[in-house]
Scaffold this active site. Structure first.
Site, PDB file in Angstrom:
ATOM      1  CB  THR A  13     -51.165  13.889  -2.740  1.00  0.00           C
ATOM      2  OG1 THR A  13     -52.241  14.772  -2.470  1.00  0.00           O
ATOM      3  CG2 THR A  13     -50.932  13.833  -4.229  1.00  0.00           C
ATOM      4  CB  THR A  86     -48.751  18.473   1.335  1.00  0.00           C
ATOM      5  OG1 THR A  86     -49.882  18.721   0.492  1.00  0.00           O
ATOM      6  CG2 THR A  86     -47.784  17.537   0.657  1.00  0.00           C
ATOM      7  CG  ASP A  87     -54.055  19.649   1.953  1.00  0.00           C
ATOM      8  OD1 ASP A  87     -53.204  20.135   1.176  1.00  0.00           O
ATOM      9  OD2 ASP A  87     -55.126  19.154   1.546  1.00  0.00           O
ATOM     10  CE  LYS A 157     -50.081  22.338   0.260  1.00  0.00           C
ATOM     11  NZ  LYS A 157     -51.035  21.291  -0.057  1.00  0.00           N
ATOM     12  CE1 TYR A 278     -46.762  51.837  14.797  1.00  0.00           C
ATOM     13  CE2 TYR A 278     -46.258  49.490  14.695  1.00  0.00           C
ATOM     14  CZ  TYR A 278     -46.135  50.767  14.176  1.00  0.00           C
ATOM     15  OH  TYR A 278     -45.388  50.978  13.055  1.00  0.00           O
TER      16      TYR A 278
HETATM   17  N1  ASP Z   1     -55.248  16.695   0.193  1.00  0.00           N
HETATM   18  C1  ASP Z   1     -53.958  16.048   0.277  1.00  0.00           C
HETATM   19  C2  ASP Z   1     -53.649  15.754   1.729  1.00  0.00           C
HETATM   20  O1  ASP Z   1     -53.243  16.622   2.450  1.00  0.00           O
HETATM   21  C3  ASP Z   1     -52.904  16.909  -0.347  1.00  0.00           C
HETATM   22  C4  ASP Z   1     -51.525  16.324  -0.366  1.00  0.00           C
HETATM   23  O2  ASP Z   1     -51.195  15.324   0.238  1.00  0.00           O
HETATM   24  O3  ASP Z   1     -50.673  16.956  -1.051  1.00  0.00           O
HETATM   25  O4  ASP Z   1     -53.841  14.632   2.149  1.00  0.00           O
END
Ligand code: ASP
Length: 337
Positions: A13, A86-87, A157, A278
């Site tokens: 992004t 970020t993904d 994330k 458990y």
């Molecule tokens: N879809 C984007 C990516 O991961 C989201 C981001 O960069 O925040 O490339």
């Protein structure tokens, strides 16, 4: 003399422009530089445009190219910054931590929730944090976001839109920007233990399963038949797997006997697994699973890919799975192996 930094761009992004089909990465290193020149002016900065990808499209082969590039260039720079979507950024920060053990310089990933073109974006602030961390001379792989620095193997994330999108899972933050500047907790940064190596072999056939009540264990056999060599099960609570009315445990035993590496971790992101508590956990341990303790999902997935790419005997995989290789694992002292 100014410190020398390398900025590697991979898309995300931060570098996005609006297209008729939606946001797509399109800004070059030069375009981005216009927005952060006050920060980069403090250093001697080179740009390397490696990919233009939405990070949903990042593949293990991209990790290998990234690791090779960093390894080839690391002697020429004081630090490296990677702009990344970020993904999947936390997967990349984890896997690089395993692929580049003992990297002697800071390598810092960052990205943003809004394109750097947007006047409200978090992008410049995240670049500021990452670039300063890259100039800190503190070796290791880190992720910088929202004025915080996270160890590469502990980042996850956890939010889709807020600027505090990343958290440090089961581990203190390595640093934050506050009135003291870049305030680092150096005692939490893993020490170097030898020369830096490039260990880039990865096994891609690793699968992640999240249990739900009613889960059918036949999936293990199907995965085995499809060539999967590793499975991570996100199990209930401390690591419970249905052991009573289903065949799950038998199906599990069967694929482990055939050579599949199976890891059980908790579905809860915080506080980790303990399969000794458990009966539902004991049964899984007896079937031959490894347990993830406090590792994040991103760290377990990438550690298993890396271990299966690097070692071929179960004993070596098991021994190294339970080693803390890059700050990713703390086994509670009461159950130290
Ligand atoms: N879809 C984007 C990516 O991961 C989201 C981001 O960069 O925040 O490339």
């Amino acid at each position: 003399m100014k410190k020398k930094l390398l900025i590697i761009t991979t898309g995300g992004t931060l570098a996005c422009i609006q297209d008729e089909k939606g946001l797509i990465p399109g800004l070059s290193g030069r375009d981005i530089l216009d927005y952060i020149s006050d920060i980069t002016d403090l250093y001697q900065v080179d740009f390397l445009e490696l990919f233009q990808l939405d990070s949903a499209n990042i593949q293990p082969k991209n990790w290998q190219t990234l690791a090779e590039t960093i390894y080839e260039k690391h002697r020429d720079y004081d630090g490296v910054v990677i702009f990344h979507g970020t993904d999947t950024m936390a997967y990349t920060s984890s896997v690089l931590s395993f692929m580049l053990p003992n990297i002697p310089i800071p390598v810092v990933l960052t990205g943003s929730q809004l394109s750097i073109l947007n006047p409200l974006a978090d992008a410049v602030e995240n670049c500021r944090c990452a670039i300063h961390m890259a100039a800190s001379s503190i070796p290791g792989i880190f992720l910088a976001f929202n004025r915080k620095v996270i160890l590469g193997t502990r980042a996850s994330k956890v939010r889709t839109t807020s600027f505090h999108a990343f958290e440090s899972i089961n581990y203190p933050y390595i640093g934050e920007i506050n009135s003291r500047g870049l305030d680092l907790q150096s005692s939490y940064i893993p020490r170097l233990t030898g020369p830096c190596k490039l260990r880039k072999d990865l096994e891609e056939k690793v699968f992640l399963i999240k249990l739900v009540p009613g889960f059918d264990g036949k999936i293990f056999q199907l995965l085995y038949e499809q060539g999967y060599r590793g499975v991570i099960i996100e199990a209930f609570g401390l690591g419970g797997i249905p052991s009573l009315s289903s065949e799950v445990m038998k199906d599990l035993e069967e694929v482990i006997r055939k050579g599949m590496a199976v890891v059980v971790k908790s579905q809860c992101p915080y506080e980790g697994s303990d399969l000794s508590v458990y009966e539902t956990g004991h049964a899984a341990l007896q079937a031959g699973v490894f347990q993830a303790y406090d590792m994040s999902t991103e760290a377990v997935v990438t550690k298993l890919m890396w271990l299966l790419g690097s070692y071929h005997h179960r004993e070596d995989i098991e021994k190294n799975f339970y080693k803390n290789l890059a700050g990713e694992l703390r086994i509670p002292e009461t159950i130290l192996l």
